[in-house]
Design an enzyme around this catalytic site. Structure first.
Site, PDB file in Angstrom:
ATOM      1  N   GLY A   6       0.771  -1.254   0.000  1.00 48.33           N
ATOM      2  CA  GLY A   6       0.000   0.000   0.000  1.00 48.33           C
ATOM      3  C   GLY A   6       0.792   1.287   0.000  1.00 48.33           C
ATOM      4  O   GLY A   6       0.310   2.306  -0.484  1.00 48.33           O
ATOM      5  N   GLU A  21       3.502   3.783   6.171  1.00 53.70           N
ATOM      6  CA  GLU A  21       2.290   2.995   5.905  1.00 53.70           C
ATOM      7  C   GLU A  21       1.329   3.806   5.043  1.00 53.70           C
ATOM      8  O   GLU A  21       1.324   5.030   5.102  1.00 53.70           O
ATOM      9  CB  GLU A  21       1.571   2.695   7.233  1.00 53.70           C
ATOM     10  CG  GLU A  21       1.838   1.316   7.792  1.00 53.70           C
ATOM     11  CD  GLU A  21       0.974   0.224   7.154  1.00 53.70           C
ATOM     12  OE1 GLU A  21       0.620   0.337   5.970  1.00 53.70           O
ATOM     13  OE2 GLU A  21       0.674  -0.741   7.860  1.00 53.70           O
ATOM     14  N   ASP A  22       0.492   3.111   4.287  1.00 54.27           N
ATOM     15  CA  ASP A  22      -0.578   3.816   3.579  1.00 54.27           C
ATOM     16  C   ASP A  22      -1.652   4.253   4.566  1.00 54.27           C
ATOM     17  O   ASP A  22      -2.002   5.420   4.647  1.00 54.27           O
ATOM     18  CB  ASP A  22      -1.168   2.937   2.462  1.00 54.27           C
ATOM     19  CG  ASP A  22      -1.615   1.548   2.932  1.00 54.27           C
ATOM     20  OD1 ASP A  22      -1.309   1.155   4.088  1.00 54.27           O
ATOM     21  OD2 ASP A  22      -2.261   0.835   2.141  1.00 54.27           O
ATOM     22  N   ASP A  76      -5.466   1.451  10.458  1.00 55.79           N
ATOM     23  CA  ASP A  76      -6.875   1.133  10.659  1.00 55.79           C
ATOM     24  C   ASP A  76      -7.037   0.591  12.085  1.00 55.79           C
ATOM     25  O   ASP A  76      -7.092   1.356  13.041  1.00 55.79           O
ATOM     26  CB  ASP A  76      -7.246   0.123   9.567  1.00 55.79           C
ATOM     27  CG  ASP A  76      -8.704  -0.261   9.537  1.00 55.79           C
ATOM     28  OD1 ASP A  76      -9.559   0.627   9.545  1.00 55.79           O
ATOM     29  OD2 ASP A  76      -8.981  -1.473   9.500  1.00 55.79           O
ATOM     30  N   THR A  77      -7.028  -0.721  12.291  1.00 58.70           N
ATOM     31  CA  THR A  77      -7.087  -1.255  13.660  1.00 58.70           C
ATOM     32  C   THR A  77      -5.780  -0.974  14.412  1.00 58.70           C
ATOM     33  O   THR A  77      -5.769  -0.898  15.640  1.00 58.70           O
ATOM     34  CB  THR A  77      -7.309  -2.782  13.663  1.00 58.70           C
ATOM     35  OG1 THR A  77      -6.187  -3.416  13.042  1.00 58.70           O
ATOM     36  CG2 THR A  77      -8.588  -3.158  12.941  1.00 58.70           C
ATOM     37  N   GLY A  78      -4.674  -0.854  13.672  1.00 53.41           N
ATOM     38  CA  GLY A  78      -3.367  -0.605  14.278  1.00 53.41           C
ATOM     39  C   GLY A  78      -2.548  -1.876  14.461  1.00 53.41           C
ATOM     40  O   GLY A  78      -1.375  -1.795  14.818  1.00 53.41           O
ATOM     41  N   LYS A 128      -7.581   6.042  10.348  1.00 55.97           N
ATOM     42  CA  LYS A 128      -9.006   5.932  10.691  1.00 55.97           C
ATOM     43  C   LYS A 128      -9.092   5.688  12.197  1.00 55.97           C
ATOM     44  O   LYS A 128      -9.207   4.542  12.636  1.00 55.97           O
ATOM     45  CB  LYS A 128      -9.631   4.744   9.960  1.00 55.97           C
ATOM     46  CG  LYS A 128      -9.882   4.968   8.489  1.00 55.97           C
ATOM     47  CD  LYS A 128     -10.823   3.918   7.939  1.00 55.97           C
ATOM     48  CE  LYS A 128     -10.097   2.895   7.135  1.00 55.97           C
ATOM     49  NZ  LYS A 128     -10.956   1.923   6.448  1.00 55.97           N
ATOM     50  N   ARG A 178      -5.361   0.328  -6.880  1.00 56.32           N
ATOM     51  CA  ARG A 178      -4.237   1.028  -6.241  1.00 56.32           C
ATOM     52  C   ARG A 178      -3.813   2.245  -7.049  1.00 56.32           C
ATOM     53  O   ARG A 178      -3.261   3.194  -6.506  1.00 56.32           O
ATOM     54  CB  ARG A 178      -3.019   0.100  -6.105  1.00 56.32           C
ATOM     55  CG  ARG A 178      -3.219  -1.070  -5.168  1.00 56.32           C
ATOM     56  CD  ARG A 178      -1.889  -1.775  -4.931  1.00 56.32           C
ATOM     57  NE  ARG A 178      -2.049  -3.075  -4.285  1.00 56.32           N
ATOM     58  CZ  ARG A 178      -2.128  -3.266  -2.974  1.00 56.32           C
ATOM     59  NH1 ARG A 178      -2.095  -2.239  -2.164  1.00 56.32           N
ATOM     60  NH2 ARG A 178      -2.269  -4.476  -2.470  1.00 56.32           N
TER      61      ARG A 178
END
Ligand code: IMP
Ligand code: MG
Length: 182
Positions: free
Chosen positions: A50, A106-107, A110-112, A138, A172
């Protein structure tokens, strides 16, 4: 929504962050990193797949005197749009990071879980410093607290595609960051 910017495949999408705004933000991040790492010869660790577009743009905006280096690691945690919460390391680094100033790129966080796993692995190799850079976060989805030292954008809890980010490996290459609506 123009036909050139979004695939016409029947899926409802909406542009969230335009290419021009991404470029502006990437320049700002690069300027900040160039100041913070003056004389430190940082190593950027891009997380595949990503981050490849973001990192490619970022390094081209850095002060050339940084003499920055780039290496990649691969980690995957997603099956479609669902987190497995058990990130798997695919490709490892070719570079010895001991005593190096490392910036992990990182792109999207999210959850980490992916970032957390990676940071533990890299920290155990005794870099001189270890910082993080993510294009998008996020925070509403976070399950593990991870530090993001350089962040492009904070976005709501919606699946996104483009500028390196995929859905099952597709899209992508979209120049903008788009919401994928279901
Ligand atoms: P985490 O471990 O849940 O933080 O997941 C991080 C990784 O999941 C990112 O590096 C992305 O590859 C992927 N991911 C999370 N959310 C999205 C999204 O909205 N679109 C595309 N990829 C995502
Ligand atoms: Mg991914």
């Amino acid at each position: 929504m123009s036909a050139e910017r979004i695939p016409q495949d029947g899926i409802n999408r909406e542009i969230l962050i335009m290419e021009e705004d991404i470029a502006k933000r990437v320049q700002e991040l690069a300027d900040q990193i160039s100041v913070d790492y003056k004389g430190a010869y940082p190593l950027f660790v891009g997380i595949l797949k990503g981050s490849f577009i973001f990192l490619g743009d970022l390094v081209r905006k850095l002060d050339p005197d940084l003499q920055a280096e780039v290496d990649f690691m691969a980690v995957s945690s997603y099956d479609g749009t669902r987190s497995s919460r058990q990130p798997k390391i695919g490709k490892d680094l070719n570079t010895d990071i001991k005593d190096r100033h490392v910036i992990v790129v990182e792109d999207i966080v999210d959850t980490g879980y992916s970032f957390d796993t990676l940071l533990r692995i890299l920290a155990a190799r005794n870099p001189a410093s270890l910082k993080t850079c993510a294009l998008v976060s996020k925070p509403a989805r976070r399950e593990v607290d991870v530090p993001i030292d350089y962040l492009g954008f904070t976005i709501p809890d919606n699946w996104v595609e483009g500028y390196g980010m995929d859905t099952d490996e597709k899209n992508r290459g979209l120049p903008d960051i788009v919401f994928r609506k279901t």
